[in-house]
Scaffold this motif. Sequence first.
Motif, PDB file in Angstrom:
ATOM      1  N   ASP A 267       1.128   5.032   1.214  1.00 55.13           N
ATOM      2  CA  ASP A 267       0.536   5.962   2.169  1.00 55.13           C
ATOM      3  C   ASP A 267       1.479   7.153   2.329  1.00 55.13           C
ATOM      4  OD1 ASP A 267      -0.733   7.332   4.162  1.00 55.13           O
ATOM      5  OD2 ASP A 267      -1.033   5.604   5.474  1.00 55.13           O
TER       6      ASP A 267
ATOM      7  N   ARG B 175       0.830  -1.200   0.000  1.00 50.54           N
ATOM      8  CA  ARG B 175       0.000   0.000   0.000  1.00 50.54           C
ATOM      9  C   ARG B 175       0.871   1.259   0.000  1.00 50.54           C
ATOM     10  NH1 ARG B 175      -5.061   1.594   1.918  1.00 50.54           N
ATOM     11  NH2 ARG B 175      -5.112   3.530   3.115  1.00 50.54           N
TER      12      ARG B 175
ATOM     13  N   SER C 217      -4.230   1.657  -2.278  1.00 48.04           N
ATOM     14  CA  SER C 217      -3.816   0.262  -2.261  1.00 48.04           C
ATOM     15  C   SER C 217      -2.816   0.030  -3.387  1.00 48.04           C
ATOM     16  CB  SER C 217      -5.037  -0.643  -2.447  1.00 48.04           C
ATOM     17  OG  SER C 217      -5.589  -0.462  -3.740  1.00 48.04           O
TER      18      SER C 217
END
Length: 428
Positions: A240, A238, A247
Amino acid sequence: MSATTHEPTTAPALRPKRTHPAAIASAVLGVAGLTLTAGIASPFALWKGKQAITAIEADPDDYEGRGLANLGRVLGLLGTVLLVTWLVLGLFTNVLPVDIGQVFKTALNQALGPNAIVFALAAIGLNVHFGYTGLLNFGQAGFMAVGAYGLAVSVVTFDIGFWPAVGISLLAPVLLAILLGVPTLRLRADYLAIATIATAEILRLTFGSVEMSDTLGGSNGLTGYAGTFQELNPFESRLDLGFVAFSARDTWSVLVGWSMVAICLLIVWALMRSPWGRVLRSIREDEDAVRSLGKNVFAYKMQALVLGGVFGGLAGLFLALKQASVVPTDYSTNVTFFAYTALLIGGAARVLGPVVGAMIFWFLISGLGSFLGQATSGIDPLVPTWIMDNTQSSLVRFIATGLGLMLLMIFRPQGIFGDRREIAIDER
């Protein structure tokens, strides 16, 4: 010595005063800021109110509406204070049942994510049609559908390889543009609008029909064609970045999608600065003058329709790859009008207008949806149930967006980056 005669003079006719449009806008934005938009429209109410009062003071014989402007400023001030209070309490305390940080994160995710890419690609095509050429295409969803189904049907139903199927998905909107353009482009602009919206609906109903379900999948659609695309995904975990998170699958889609958008923008930028692009602009302004210079107006319109249709087909292709399924309901008429909304927000006949408009559109839609969803949830919601409940909140965001679009069309119809001279429509 003869007496001098004077012609009788008449007093100039007094024109009735008009309410300044900015005063009306200020009042409407002030009310919207305290109700539908949760304070977001309030700073604009202050701005338009000040603008109205300045204009009224500069020309008091023509304009009135100071009371409306002052009302808008007061409501705007209250809404702005409320907005700032909500932001401070939501970001730095746990007093409010709304996580403002999550609201912004959700909005940014959508503004930079796959949905914005789909509508950016579709709006780029509409920009070629409407912005640069003056063609009213109300069936961009149809071009998206044939692009998506061109890939899915080729792979799933006819067992064609993935890459040849991609070529077929790009050829399908070309054929559709030719079929639509041949009978309509020599007629008035509204005939093309009628033909395109009708064709898009016919295609959607055909793709979902029971009789064609063995080939087209019916209402359940088609799956099982995106394996090659997913196998190319280099991301294993993922992504971030704090303010946005995707995802692994969405990260790959976002990378491919924004690359497609960049390539399409480069193509549009190069073509519209070429002699071909200048002819398109001339057709939009006065096609009779272009025809008198010996140019084949029909051929140029057809080329523009094909190019914008291919961009629409790319939008459908990307949507099909992103969600790994094609369903007829994904290509309804409202998809076309959402793409037009993105185009009008950013500005027609501007290279970056459709992309910025798509990002702003999804930021507002998602941000308002997240905020109102949280504000109407729980035992003691921030917004009382007699104003709206959780089910109604998902619809209010579209009401607020529609209100904002109406005001944009009234006071800045050219959009954020557009030029008012670039939105002329050939009405012959």
